[in-house]
Write a protein that holds these residues in place. Structure first.
Motif, mmCIF file in Angstrom:
data_model
loop_
_atom_site.group_PDB
_atom_site.id
_atom_site.type_symbol
_atom_site.label_atom_id
_atom_site.label_comp_id
_atom_site.label_asym_id
_atom_site.label_seq_id
_atom_site.Cartn_x
_atom_site.Cartn_y
_atom_site.Cartn_z
ATOM 1 N N PRO A 113 -0.846 -37.753 -8.075
ATOM 2 C CA PRO A 113 -1.546 -36.708 -8.838
ATOM 3 C C PRO A 113 -3.067 -36.848 -8.743
ATOM 4 C CG PRO A 113 -0.824 -38.415 -10.325
ATOM 5 C CD PRO A 113 -0.357 -38.814 -8.954
ATOM 6 N N PHE A 114 -3.561 -37.618 -7.792
ATOM 7 C CA PHE A 114 -4.992 -37.846 -7.625
ATOM 8 C C PHE A 114 -5.308 -37.881 -6.137
ATOM 9 C CE2 PHE A 114 -2.693 -41.813 -8.201
ATOM 10 C CZ PHE A 114 -3.041 -42.541 -7.079
ATOM 11 N N GLU A 115 -6.573 -37.623 -5.802
ATOM 12 C CA GLU A 115 -6.991 -37.705 -4.410
ATOM 13 C C GLU A 115 -7.235 -39.168 -4.057
ATOM 14 O OE1 GLU A 115 -10.183 -35.190 -3.213
ATOM 15 O OE2 GLU A 115 -9.431 -33.474 -4.342
ATOM 16 N N TRP A 116 -6.828 -39.561 -2.858
ATOM 17 C CA TRP A 116 -7.015 -40.936 -2.417
ATOM 18 C C TRP A 116 -7.486 -40.952 -0.976
ATOM 19 C CZ3 TRP A 116 -3.681 -42.275 1.569
ATOM 20 C CH2 TRP A 116 -2.535 -41.485 1.710
ATOM 21 N N ASP A 117 -8.142 -42.055 -0.613
ATOM 22 C CA ASP A 117 -8.653 -42.146 0.755
ATOM 23 C C ASP A 117 -8.068 -43.304 1.559
ATOM 24 O OD1 ASP A 117 -9.976 -44.143 -0.595
ATOM 25 O OD2 ASP A 117 -11.969 -43.313 -0.305
ATOM 26 N N SER A 118 -7.441 -44.259 0.880
ATOM 27 C CA SER A 118 -6.776 -45.344 1.613
ATOM 28 C C SER A 118 -5.556 -45.790 0.822
ATOM 29 C CB SER A 118 -7.731 -46.517 1.864
ATOM 30 O OG SER A 118 -8.201 -47.054 0.658
ATOM 31 N N TYR A 119 -4.666 -46.471 1.510
ATOM 32 C CA TYR A 119 -3.423 -46.884 0.870
ATOM 33 C C TYR A 119 -3.208 -48.381 0.985
ATOM 34 C CZ TYR A 119 -1.302 -47.118 5.530
ATOM 35 O OH TYR A 119 -1.012 -47.440 6.826
ATOM 36 N N LEU A 120 -2.403 -48.876 0.086
ATOM 37 C CA LEU A 120 -1.923 -50.252 0.132
ATOM 38 C C LEU A 120 -0.487 -50.157 0.625
ATOM 39 C CD1 LEU A 120 -2.283 -53.280 -0.649
ATOM 40 C CD2 LEU A 120 -1.343 -52.679 -2.875
ATOM 41 N N GLY A 121 -0.174 -50.909 1.622
ATOM 42 C CA GLY A 121 1.173 -50.846 2.169
ATOM 43 C C GLY A 121 1.316 -51.874 3.259
#
Length: 169
Positions: free
Chosen positions: A39-47
């Motif tokens: 529900p928010f804009e993001w620019d990088s991920y944890l994975g």
């Protein structure tokens, strides 16, 4: 571990199409996450990426802007304060995890199926992967030395040769 150059044109085309499908599927997964899950804009991920799965497994996201109020089903990651992860203790968090787990992905066995090769996966083995050269003219198969490959389809090459074609110094 051995590295092979795909020399059969039909197998090369199949591998090229498969790599393009993987790239497109990754884009679609990210679009699904951005539009339907977070529900928010993001620019990088944890994975993480395992060799067993050909696409990343997503477990958290770094918002573009700081989130001021708590979001239902989300919490800060214990090790990375700027990353939000699903809160598995809540019903909403469990739903988010379920949606992330349901994103399409392939296992390494898909490579064997696409290239019509037989893998021996008993005991220790190298998980196969594909790499494409910078100029897109060469595709390399990294596989176990016990993989059943036909000489007319694959040519064993050196790591030095592959690194040169991949643009690795």
């Amino acid at each position: 571990m051995r590295v092979y150059k795909i020399i059969n044109e039909e197998k090369f085309l199949k591998a090229d199409i498969f790599l393009k499908e993987l790239k497109q599927l990754k884009k679609e997964n990210i679009k699904t996450i951005k539009t339907n899950i977070t529900p928010f804009e993001w620019d990088s991920y944890l994975g993480y990426s395992t060799s067993f799965h050909l696409l990343p497994t997503y477990s958290g996201f770094k918002p573009k802007k700081p989130i001021e109020k708590a979001l239902d089903g989300w919490r800060e990651d214990k090790d990375h304060a700027d990353i939000l992860v699903p809160n598995k203790r809540t019903k909403a968090g469990k739903e988010i995890v379920k949606k992330l787990d349901e994103l399409p992905n392939f296992t390494f066995e898909k490579i064997a199926k696409v290239l019509d090769i037989k893998l021996i996966s008993s005991g220790r083995f190298t998980i196969p992967s594909l790499r494409i050269s910078k100029n897109k003219k060469h595709i390399f198969l990294i596989a176990d030395d016990r993989a059943k490959l036909k000489a007319k389809d694959f040519k064993e090459v050196t790591i030095t040769y592959v690194n040169k074609k991949l643009g690795i110094k």
